[in-house]
Structure formats: structure tokens, C-alpha cells
Scaffold this motif. Structure first.
Motif, PDB file in Angstrom:
ATOM      1  N   LEU A 193       0.809  -1.216   0.000  1.00  0.00           N
ATOM      2  CA  LEU A 193       0.000   0.000   0.000  1.00  0.00           C
ATOM      3  C   LEU A 193       0.847   1.273   0.000  1.00  0.00           C
ATOM      4  CD1 LEU A 193      -2.741  -1.226   2.483  1.00  0.00           C
ATOM      5  CD2 LEU A 193      -3.043  -0.748   0.040  1.00  0.00           C
ATOM      6  N   LEU A 194       2.121   1.169   0.365  1.00  0.00           N
ATOM      7  CA  LEU A 194       3.009   2.339   0.319  1.00  0.00           C
ATOM      8  C   LEU A 194       3.721   2.479  -1.025  1.00  0.00           C
ATOM      9  CD1 LEU A 194       4.422   2.240   3.941  1.00  0.00           C
ATOM     10  CD2 LEU A 194       3.234   4.185   2.881  1.00  0.00           C
ATOM     11  N   GLN A 195       3.369   1.630  -1.977  1.00  0.00           N
ATOM     12  CA  GLN A 195       3.892   1.777  -3.323  1.00  0.00           C
ATOM     13  C   GLN A 195       2.989   2.717  -4.125  1.00  0.00           C
ATOM     14  OE1 GLN A 195       4.790  -2.090  -5.111  1.00  0.00           O
ATOM     15  NE2 GLN A 195       5.151  -2.898  -3.049  1.00  0.00           N
ATOM     16  N   TYR A 196       3.540   3.203  -5.230  1.00  0.00           N
ATOM     17  CA  TYR A 196       2.770   4.104  -6.091  1.00  0.00           C
ATOM     18  C   TYR A 196       1.485   3.401  -6.544  1.00  0.00           C
ATOM     19  CZ  TYR A 196       1.575   7.116 -10.002  1.00  0.00           C
ATOM     20  OH  TYR A 196       0.919   7.964 -10.871  1.00  0.00           O
ATOM     21  N   PRO A 197       0.327   4.068  -6.441  1.00  0.00           N
ATOM     22  CA  PRO A 197      -0.949   3.427  -6.786  1.00  0.00           C
ATOM     23  C   PRO A 197      -1.187   3.361  -8.291  1.00  0.00           C
ATOM     24  CG  PRO A 197      -1.335   5.682  -6.068  1.00  0.00           C
ATOM     25  CD  PRO A 197       0.138   5.419  -5.863  1.00  0.00           C
ATOM     26  N   ASP A 198      -0.454   2.473  -8.946  1.00  0.00           N
ATOM     27  CA  ASP A 198      -0.605   2.323 -10.393  1.00  0.00           C
ATOM     28  C   ASP A 198      -1.875   1.536 -10.701  1.00  0.00           C
ATOM     29  OD1 ASP A 198       0.009  -0.278  -9.691  1.00  0.00           O
ATOM     30  OD2 ASP A 198       2.016  -0.241 -10.568  1.00  0.00           O
ATOM     31  N   ALA A 199      -2.104   1.270 -11.978  1.00  0.00           N
ATOM     32  CA  ALA A 199      -3.348   0.620 -12.386  1.00  0.00           C
ATOM     33  C   ALA A 199      -3.493  -0.763 -11.766  1.00  0.00           C
ATOM     34  CB  ALA A 199      -3.403   0.528 -13.909  1.00  0.00           C
ATOM     35  N   GLU A 200      -2.394  -1.503 -11.659  1.00  0.00           N
ATOM     36  CA  GLU A 200      -2.458  -2.847 -11.086  1.00  0.00           C
ATOM     37  C   GLU A 200      -2.877  -2.808  -9.623  1.00  0.00           C
ATOM     38  OE1 GLU A 200       0.303  -6.883 -10.757  1.00  0.00           O
ATOM     39  OE2 GLU A 200       1.240  -4.939 -11.163  1.00  0.00           O
ATOM     40  N   LEU A 201      -2.299  -1.880  -8.865  1.00  0.00           N
ATOM     41  CA  LEU A 201      -2.640  -1.790  -7.446  1.00  0.00           C
ATOM     42  C   LEU A 201      -4.061  -1.302  -7.248  1.00  0.00           C
ATOM     43  CD1 LEU A 201      -1.996  -1.964  -4.490  1.00  0.00           C
ATOM     44  CD2 LEU A 201      -0.786   0.230  -4.643  1.00  0.00           C
ATOM     45  N   PRO A 229     -10.007  -4.140  -3.852  1.00  0.00           N
ATOM     46  CA  PRO A 229     -10.950  -4.964  -3.067  1.00  0.00           C
ATOM     47  C   PRO A 229     -10.271  -6.166  -2.406  1.00  0.00           C
ATOM     48  CG  PRO A 229     -11.927  -4.328  -5.166  1.00  0.00           C
ATOM     49  CD  PRO A 229     -10.479  -3.932  -5.242  1.00  0.00           C
ATOM     50  N   ALA A 230      -9.364  -6.827  -3.133  1.00  0.00           N
ATOM     51  CA  ALA A 230      -8.673  -7.998  -2.566  1.00  0.00           C
ATOM     52  C   ALA A 230      -7.749  -7.588  -1.425  1.00  0.00           C
ATOM     53  CB  ALA A 230      -7.884  -8.714  -3.654  1.00  0.00           C
ATOM     54  N   PHE A 269      -8.867   4.348   0.776  1.00  0.00           N
ATOM     55  CA  PHE A 269      -8.169   3.984  -0.454  1.00  0.00           C
ATOM     56  C   PHE A 269      -9.115   3.392  -1.495  1.00  0.00           C
ATOM     57  CE2 PHE A 269      -4.990   1.128  -2.643  1.00  0.00           C
ATOM     58  CZ  PHE A 269      -4.166   2.131  -3.128  1.00  0.00           C
ATOM     59  N   THR A 270     -10.036   2.557  -1.054  1.00  0.00           N
ATOM     60  CA  THR A 270     -10.935   1.902  -2.008  1.00  0.00           C
ATOM     61  C   THR A 270     -11.998   2.849  -2.558  1.00  0.00           C
ATOM     62  OG1 THR A 270     -12.288   1.122  -0.151  1.00  0.00           O
ATOM     63  CG2 THR A 270     -10.622  -0.385  -1.012  1.00  0.00           C
ATOM     64  N   GLY A 271     -12.204   3.986  -1.909  1.00  0.00           N
ATOM     65  CA  GLY A 271     -13.258   4.893  -2.350  1.00  0.00           C
ATOM     66  C   GLY A 271     -12.802   6.048  -3.208  1.00  0.00           C
ATOM     67  N   GLN A 272     -11.493   6.125  -3.512  1.00  0.00           N
ATOM     68  CA  GLN A 272     -10.955   7.250  -4.262  1.00  0.00           C
ATOM     69  C   GLN A 272     -10.826   6.948  -5.751  1.00  0.00           C
ATOM     70  OE1 GLN A 272     -10.178  10.327  -2.644  1.00  0.00           O
ATOM     71  NE2 GLN A 272     -11.375   9.188  -1.126  1.00  0.00           N
ATOM     72  N   GLU A 273     -10.930   7.993  -6.550  1.00  0.00           N
ATOM     73  CA  GLU A 273     -10.653   7.844  -7.981  1.00  0.00           C
ATOM     74  C   GLU A 273      -9.156   7.598  -8.174  1.00  0.00           C
ATOM     75  OE1 GLU A 273     -12.686   7.737 -10.549  1.00  0.00           O
ATOM     76  OE2 GLU A 273     -14.415   7.866  -9.187  1.00  0.00           O
ATOM     77  N   PRO A 274      -8.773   6.737  -9.142  1.00  0.00           N
ATOM     78  CA  PRO A 274      -7.358   6.439  -9.349  1.00  0.00           C
ATOM     79  C   PRO A 274      -6.485   7.667  -9.554  1.00  0.00           C
ATOM     80  CG  PRO A 274      -8.692   4.849 -10.530  1.00  0.00           C
ATOM     81  CD  PRO A 274      -9.635   5.888  -9.987  1.00  0.00           C
ATOM     82  N   SER A 329      12.935 -23.760  -1.408  1.00  0.00           N
ATOM     83  CA  SER A 329      12.392 -24.299  -0.161  1.00  0.00           C
ATOM     84  C   SER A 329      12.047 -23.237   0.845  1.00  0.00           C
ATOM     85  CB  SER A 329      13.404 -25.265   0.464  1.00  0.00           C
ATOM     86  OG  SER A 329      14.593 -24.572   0.775  1.00  0.00           O
ATOM     87  N   ALA A 330      12.561 -22.005   0.611  1.00  0.00           N
ATOM     88  CA  ALA A 330      12.261 -20.933   1.566  1.00  0.00           C
ATOM     89  C   ALA A 330      10.789 -20.634   1.525  1.00  0.00           C
ATOM     90  CB  ALA A 330      13.078 -19.703   1.219  1.00  0.00           C
ATOM     91  N   SER A 331      10.185 -20.437   2.654  1.00  0.00           N
ATOM     92  CA  SER A 331       8.747 -20.183   2.709  1.00  0.00           C
ATOM     93  C   SER A 331       8.503 -18.783   3.168  1.00  0.00           C
ATOM     94  CB  SER A 331       8.068 -21.169   3.668  1.00  0.00           C
ATOM     95  OG  SER A 331       8.591 -21.034   4.960  1.00  0.00           O
ATOM     96  N   SER A 332       7.392 -18.221   2.765  1.00  0.00           N
ATOM     97  CA  SER A 332       6.993 -16.894   3.215  1.00  0.00           C
ATOM     98  C   SER A 332       5.486 -16.862   3.275  1.00  0.00           C
ATOM     99  CB  SER A 332       7.512 -15.812   2.262  1.00  0.00           C
ATOM    100  OG  SER A 332       6.972 -15.992   0.980  1.00  0.00           O
ATOM    101  N   PRO A 333       4.937 -16.058   4.189  1.00  0.00           N
ATOM    102  CA  PRO A 333       3.473 -15.983   4.297  1.00  0.00           C
ATOM    103  C   PRO A 333       2.860 -15.500   3.009  1.00  0.00           C
ATOM    104  CG  PRO A 333       4.555 -14.958   6.167  1.00  0.00           C
ATOM    105  CD  PRO A 333       5.616 -15.241   5.148  1.00  0.00           C
ATOM    106  N   ASN A 334       1.748 -16.081   2.640  1.00  0.00           N
ATOM    107  CA  ASN A 334       1.079 -15.631   1.426  1.00  0.00           C
ATOM    108  C   ASN A 334       0.356 -14.338   1.700  1.00  0.00           C
ATOM    109  OD1 ASN A 334       1.827 -17.890  -0.080  1.00  0.00           O
ATOM    110  ND2 ASN A 334       0.154 -19.117   0.780  1.00  0.00           N
ATOM    111  N   GLY A 335       0.523 -13.418   0.826  1.00  0.00           N
ATOM    112  CA  GLY A 335      -0.156 -12.136   0.952  1.00  0.00           C
ATOM    113  C   GLY A 335      -0.345 -11.557  -0.406  1.00  0.00           C
ATOM    114  N   PRO A 336      -1.225 -10.563  -0.574  1.00  0.00           N
ATOM    115  CA  PRO A 336      -1.445  -9.949  -1.865  1.00  0.00           C
ATOM    116  C   PRO A 336      -0.189  -9.280  -2.346  1.00  0.00           C
ATOM    117  CG  PRO A 336      -2.461  -8.660  -0.140  1.00  0.00           C
ATOM    118  CD  PRO A 336      -1.980  -9.903   0.502  1.00  0.00           C
ATOM    119  N   ARG A 337       0.076  -9.371  -3.601  1.00  0.00           N
ATOM    120  CA  ARG A 337       1.257  -8.762  -4.206  1.00  0.00           C
ATOM    121  C   ARG A 337       0.832  -7.658  -5.148  1.00  0.00           C
ATOM    122  NH1 ARG A 337       5.673  -8.765  -2.315  1.00  0.00           N
ATOM    123  NH2 ARG A 337       6.731  -8.838  -4.300  1.00  0.00           N
TER     124      ARG A 337
END
Length: 267
Positions: free
Chosen positions: A44-52, A57-58, A82-87, A259-267
Motif C-alpha cells: 500500500l506504500l507503493q505508487y498506486p498504479d493501475a495494477e494496485l 478490493p482484494a 483507499f478503495t473509495g478514491q478515484e485512481p 524451499s524458503a517459505s513466506s506468508p502468502n499475501g497480496p502482491r
């Protein structure tokens, strides 16, 4: 555990034994939840590009699924906005907060060292600590960019992984204050992060007040010591406070082995 030699001082022997007996501060479930919070903050601290913006919602749903905590409350407050703003409005706000204001830049070593030679050394040290932990930084960002530091913390764990965040706690406090003074909803993300860290000491707060009043050290020499470090983006470095293009590649930290594991989270 092998017995300690008699030559080891008694106080060292006692503290070593206490360290061996001391349980982990977090359960595996708490570590996983903590990693997810850090990864959401990194995203969420990355630039809010089209993908983000398309993934809002996810991302918000992932935040709502977290167990109740002060960090989860702050995340929810941010994603509600964040979810309620225009891009386009999100893009303008992000550039104004993080690219045009020196007190809320996301480049953490700036707050300790300003634009001095020491900052170049600090960047190299941070990059080497990533490599020593077996991580590679992809993309075009410097290693002290807060989303990169957060991603490393999420993947490497509460100890060594979060050490860079603890080292730059005063800078994080200043960013939070600057965002709060500006009335930016991004203040909720910094507030969420600060809830995961030890409380600020009186010395921390005094240092933040001094930093807010006087700014970091200033030395018009650029970042030459960092040249060739492998993380500098193409072209000349643009110091915090200057306008930079919004097209920023998201940070990507690659585990050292499959083999390294990391918690799954949205990318």
C-alpha cells in the motif's frame, strides 16, 4: 547444550543460559499475521498504479481478515479511504505526499544522514545486509525505500528482518508526523507500522522534534560512495523532496531457494 568453560565470567554464563531458555516472543501464527501486515504495508506504500488500484478490493479483504489488533484497525481505516478514491486522485495524492515533501520521503537513510557521504555508506550497508540474509532486491528502487524494507522484514522475520525498521524508527516517526500534519490517510499506514515496534523513548521523541525543526544533515556531494552498489536506479539519483516520475517498479525480494517459505499475501 555443552557446559560453559570455567573461564567464562559468571554474568555471561547466567545471561547465556537465560537466552537459551527464553521463549520466542511470537507464536508461529503471530509471526504469519505480522508478516502479512508488513506485506500489506509494503504494497500500500507503493505508487498506486493501475495494477494496485485494480486489486484494492482484494487488498482490503486481506486486511479485514487479520485478527483484531491496533495495526489491523489502522490498516482498515486506510483501505476504507483507499478503495473509495478515484485512481487519478490517488496518484496525485501519493506524489504530493511522498515525492514533493522532504519530511515524508520514503527513503529512510535520508533522515539519519541527509544528502551526505554517510548516506551512501548506509545504503551499501543495508544492501549488504540483504545479501547476507540471502535476499536479492529486484526492481529499480534503492534498498532504503520503505516498501523494500517492509518486504524484507516480512520475508526475513521479526529478528534480523525487522532490524532495519528498528534502526530507522525516528525517521518513521517523522514520516508519520508529517503525514498526520498534512491530514493524509497514509498516516494510518505509518501508525500501523509503529504499533509493531517498541514504544518510542523520550530520546527518540526529542530527536524527532529536532529533526522536524532542523532537518537532516546537509552536504552537497550526492551519493558517490553508493555508485556501483547494484541497486541505484538508472540515471542520476533524485534526492527526497524533488519531483520524480511516478512509474516505480514494485520491490521484489527473491527467496534464496525454492524451499524458503513466506506468508502468502497480496502482491
Amino acid at each position: 547444550m555443552s557446559p560453559l568453560p570455567d573461564t567464562v565470567p559468571a554474568i555471561v554464563r547466567a545471561r547465556l543460559r537465560a537466552a537459551v531458555r527464553r521463549p520466542s516472543r511470537f507464536t508461529p501464527e503471530e509471526i504469519a499475521d505480522r508478516a502479512l501486515v508488513l506485506r500489506l504495508l509494503s504494497l500500500l506504500l507503493q505508487y498506486p498504479d493501475a495494477e494496485l488500484t485494480a486489486a484494492r478490493p482484494a487488498v482490503a479483504a486481506a486486511g479485514r481478515a487479520l485478527p483484531p489488533s491496533p495495526a489491523a484497525t489502522e490498516l482498515s481505516a486506510f483501505t476504507d479511504w483507499f478503495t473509495g478514491q478515484e485512481p487519478q486522485a490517488l496518484e496525485r495524492h501519493y506524489v504530493e505526499m511522498f515525492d514533493l515533501r522532504r519530511k515524508s520521503s520514503l527513503y529512510l537513510t535520508y533522515y539519519l544522514h541527509g544528502d551526505t557521504r554517510r548516506r551512501g555508506v548506509a545504503l551499501l550497508t543495508l544492501a549488504r545486509s540483504y545479501r547476507a540474509a540471502g535476499w536479492q532486491v529486484g526492481g529499480s528502487e534503492l534498498p532504503d525505500h520503505l516498501p523494500v524494507v517492509l518486504e524484507f522484514a516480512a520475508l526475513a522475520g521479526p529478528g534480523a528482518g525487522e532490524a532495519p525498521l528498528r534502526r530507522h524508527r525516528r525517521g518513521l516517526e517523522l514520516i508519520h508526523r508529517a503525514l498526520a500534519d498534512a491530514g493524509s490517510p497514509y498516516r494510518h499506514l505509518l501508525a500501523a507500522l509503529l504499533t509493531l515496534m517498541p514504544p518510542a523513548t523520550e530520546a527518540d521523541l526529542a530527536a524527532v522534534a529536532e529533526l522536524a525543526a532542523e532537518g537532516p544533515p546537509d552536504e552537497d556531494v550526492g551519493l558517490d560512495p553508493y555508485a556501483g552498489g547494484g541497486f541505484a536506479p538508472p540515471g542520476a539519483f533524485v534526492p527526497p523532496g524533488a519531483s520524480v516520475p511516478p512509474e516505480q517498479a514494485p520491490p521484489a525480494l527473491v527467496p534464496p531457494s525454492p524451499s524458503a517459505s513466506s506468508p502468502n499475501g497480496p502482491r
